[in-house]
Structures are given as C-alpha cells and as structure tokens.
Scaffold this motif. Structure first.
Motif, mmCIF file in Angstrom:
data_model
loop_
_atom_site.group_PDB
_atom_site.id
_atom_site.type_symbol
_atom_site.label_atom_id
_atom_site.label_comp_id
_atom_site.label_asym_id
_atom_site.label_seq_id
_atom_site.Cartn_x
_atom_site.Cartn_y
_atom_site.Cartn_z
ATOM 1 N N ASP A 23 0.373 4.112 -2.780
ATOM 2 C CA ASP A 23 -0.501 5.180 -2.301
ATOM 3 C C ASP A 23 0.361 6.205 -1.544
ATOM 4 O O ASP A 23 0.653 6.031 -0.360
ATOM 5 C CB ASP A 23 -1.569 4.556 -1.381
ATOM 6 N N ALA A 42 -1.087 4.298 11.000
ATOM 7 C CA ALA A 42 -1.267 3.927 9.596
ATOM 8 C C ALA A 42 -1.394 2.409 9.445
ATOM 9 O O ALA A 42 -2.171 1.918 8.619
ATOM 10 C CB ALA A 42 -0.094 4.453 8.769
ATOM 11 N N LYS A 77 0.839 -1.208 0.000
ATOM 12 C CA LYS A 77 0.000 0.000 0.000
ATOM 13 C C LYS A 77 0.873 1.256 0.000
ATOM 14 O O LYS A 77 0.588 2.228 -0.701
ATOM 15 C CB LYS A 77 -0.952 -0.010 1.196
ATOM 16 N N ALA A 78 1.948 1.208 0.781
ATOM 17 C CA ALA A 78 2.861 2.365 0.819
ATOM 18 C C ALA A 78 3.513 2.595 -0.545
ATOM 19 O O ALA A 78 3.786 3.740 -0.936
ATOM 20 C CB ALA A 78 3.928 2.156 1.891
ATOM 21 N N GLU A 86 -4.821 1.302 10.432
ATOM 22 C CA GLU A 86 -5.828 1.554 9.391
ATOM 23 C C GLU A 86 -6.139 0.272 8.615
ATOM 24 O O GLU A 86 -7.251 0.068 8.144
ATOM 25 C CB GLU A 86 -5.309 2.572 8.365
ATOM 26 N N ARG A 99 1.501 9.064 5.727
ATOM 27 C CA ARG A 99 0.958 8.788 7.067
ATOM 28 C C ARG A 99 1.779 7.708 7.780
ATOM 29 O O ARG A 99 2.023 7.775 8.981
ATOM 30 C CB ARG A 99 -0.507 8.329 6.973
ATOM 31 N N LEU A 100 2.213 6.708 7.005
ATOM 32 C CA LEU A 100 2.985 5.591 7.564
ATOM 33 C C LEU A 100 4.318 6.077 8.139
ATOM 34 O O LEU A 100 4.758 5.643 9.204
ATOM 35 C CB LEU A 100 3.226 4.545 6.476
ATOM 36 N N GLU A 126 -0.143 9.110 -0.297
ATOM 37 C CA GLU A 126 -0.723 9.691 0.917
ATOM 38 C C GLU A 126 -0.616 8.717 2.090
ATOM 39 O O GLU A 126 -0.334 9.100 3.225
ATOM 40 C CB GLU A 126 -2.203 10.055 0.674
ATOM 41 N N TYR A 127 -0.859 7.431 1.805
ATOM 42 C CA TYR A 127 -0.729 6.418 2.856
ATOM 43 C C TYR A 127 0.723 6.341 3.322
ATOM 44 O O TYR A 127 1.001 6.285 4.521
ATOM 45 C CB TYR A 127 -1.187 5.040 2.362
ATOM 46 N N LYS A 128 1.647 6.368 2.377
ATOM 47 C CA LYS A 128 3.061 6.291 2.748
ATOM 48 C C LYS A 128 3.445 7.454 3.669
ATOM 49 O O LYS A 128 4.192 7.276 4.640
ATOM 50 C CB LYS A 128 3.940 6.301 1.497
#
Lengths: 200, 103
Positions: free
Chosen positions: A61, A75, A57-58, A78, A67-68, A63-65
C-alpha cells in the motif's frame, strides 16, 4: 524450564525476587493477577507478528508506506499497535544500496508494540559492543552476507526513540497476498540482522 | 554517565550466539520483575529517567555478571529503598524467612 540458557542467575536472585514480591504484595504495591495478565499478553499477543503486519502493508500500500515513513508512530497506531516503549517510532527503509540495522548500545531499547520484548542477544554485551564497530561481521553471524558495495547504517536506539527496519520486499512475491507476505517478515529482518525470507 | 553500560565499540565480548525460537522469558523469576516495571511506574515510584540512572549505578562487575532482568531487579531495589518504600533490613529479613521455609 529450558536447558539451553545463555545465562545463569546470580546465586540469590530467585530468593531476592520472592522476598521483594512478597513485600510489594503485602504493601499493596503490586497485584499478582495484573502481572500474570501482563506476562501473558507479552508472551502471546505483543510480538513480531505485529511488526510483520506493518511491513507487509507498507509493501502493498504505497499511500500507507508514505505515511509510515513520514510519521511512523501514527501509521503504526493505525494498525492498532501503540503504547509503552513504542511512543516515538522511526522506520528506516532498506534499499538496493543501503541496509539498516538497529541496536541499543546503552541498554536494550526496543520497539515493544511492534516487536515484543527483545531477545537475549539484543540485550547482551557482544551484539551491543560490536555492531557499531563491525556490523558486517555481526550480520555474517546471522547468516546475512551483503555485497561490499552496500552501505550499512547502524541506528542506536534510546529511551525516547525506537527504530523499526523496513526490509526490502523479496523478488518473486508479486502474486502473494498480504497475509502470505507477513510470513516472510521475521523479527530479525525488522532489527536488520537478516533480510526478509525468500518465498518457499 | 560514561561507565560500563556504554558498551558501543568495546572489543572482546565474543560471539553473539542467537538462540533459535527463544522464549519470551527464560526463568519464572523474570516474570514478576517485568511486571513490577508497570506497577511501580503506574504507582509513581519510578519513571524512565530514575530507572535508567539506577541501572547505571549498578557497578561494573555486577552489570557484566548479571542478566537483563537482574539489572531491573537491582534498579528497583535501589529505588524502593532510596524512596523510603522499603528498607534493606526488610528485604534481608524476608529473604532469611523464605530461605528458612525451604530448608
């Protein structure tokens, strides 16, 4: 029983466990059915496939990375992975110039919700003693040869803080789905002793 | 505490020998020990800090000669006895009883 044990128990270990189990059950301190369920959960549900989902996912994505990297525990939660031995997570990212590898020199601290229970070698003296002093020789034993110019950062986990390595996304994977990318992410690549697998 | 468990930087432990497709548990007796961690934690008999302290008191030779879940076993036994939950006599008696049954 597997025959390729790396270790044998002490002579009275099995008997001691049976004795203690019997006493604990008699005193109503443990529930064997609950323990069977826990064992099954860690054998079948909580393992490195969870961490691979986080990594893929990182990779896909941004945006996810973000947050991670800012708050790994939140994250990772989630995606539904949280709990015992993963309460405070830090993700360390491999880049062109920096490779990260994780150890617990004092014991065997390891991020259970994302990687499951640690392998024997992670808990044993050879890895714990040597990776902080000579990480390159350790990586070579796992078949991982890094350029001399790559800096290696070794992270020593502890009871409160657990690390997960975010491997570099391999080249030639642009058209791959998230599910296909997950397949390239091994447990060892998230400990940092290997790179992510190359696509077949 | 600075003792044998603090392995970082020590030399002479040999190759790492990672096992291919390693099982989660290697022996049946490891499974109950793993489960006790949760039961005893939930029961308030252990917490992370006393568990850690008990492992660090295992003794150098025992620490190096025994495996991961044997460290846990030793720590649980120490904490159960120190906390007054069980006695070493109870454990010895039960071991003798079970050993007798299997002969």
């Amino acid at each position: 029983m597997p025959h390729d044990h790396h270790y044998d128990p002490l002579p009275d270990t099995e008997l001691r466990v049976r004795a203690l189990e019997s006493i604990l059950v008699e005193k109503d301190l443990v529930d064997p059915a609950a323990i069977d369920l826990l064992v099954e959960t860690y054998e079948t549900k909580i393992g490195p496939r969870n961490g691979a989902k986080v990594v893929a996912k990182a990779w896909t994505d941004p945006e996810y990375k973000k947050r991670l990297m800012e708050n790994a525990s939140a994250a990772i939660a989630e995606l539904g992975f949280s709990g015992v031995q993963g309460e405070d997570m830090v993700v360390v990212e491999n880049t062109e110039g920096v490779h990260n590898v994780v150890v617990c020199t004092l014991c065997s601290c390891y991020p259970w919700p994302t990687l499951g229970l640690p392998p024997v070698w992670y808990k044993a003296a050879p890895y714990r003693s040597r990776v902080v002093r000579d990480p390159r020789s350790v990586l070579l034993e796992f078949g991982t040869e890094l350029p001399a110019s790559t800096e290696i950062h070794v992270w020593d986990s502890n009871a409160e803080l657990r690390y997960l390595v975010l491997p570099q996304r391999p080249s030639g994977t642009d058209g791959m789905s998230v599910e296909q990318l997950e397949e390239l992410v091994s447990r060892d690549s998230m400990i940092g002793v290997k790179l992510a697998d190359m696509p077949a | 505490m600075n003792s044998i468990h603090d392995l970082g930087g020590m030399e002479g432990f040999g190759p790492i020998n990672p096992e291919e497709n390693e099982a989660t548990f290697h022996y049946e007796w490891e499974k109950p020990i793993f489960g006790w961690f949760f039961s005893l934690f939930a029961g308030g008999i252990i917490n992370v800090d006393v568990f850690r302290h008990a492992i660090e008191r295992l003794g150098n030779q025992h620490y190096l000669e025994s495996s991961y879940y044997e460290h846990w076993l030793g720590a649980f036994e120490t904490l159960l006895v120190e906390g007054g939950t069980i006695t070493t006599e109870e454990i010895d008696a039960k071991m003798a009883e079970l050993a007798g049954e299997t002969q």
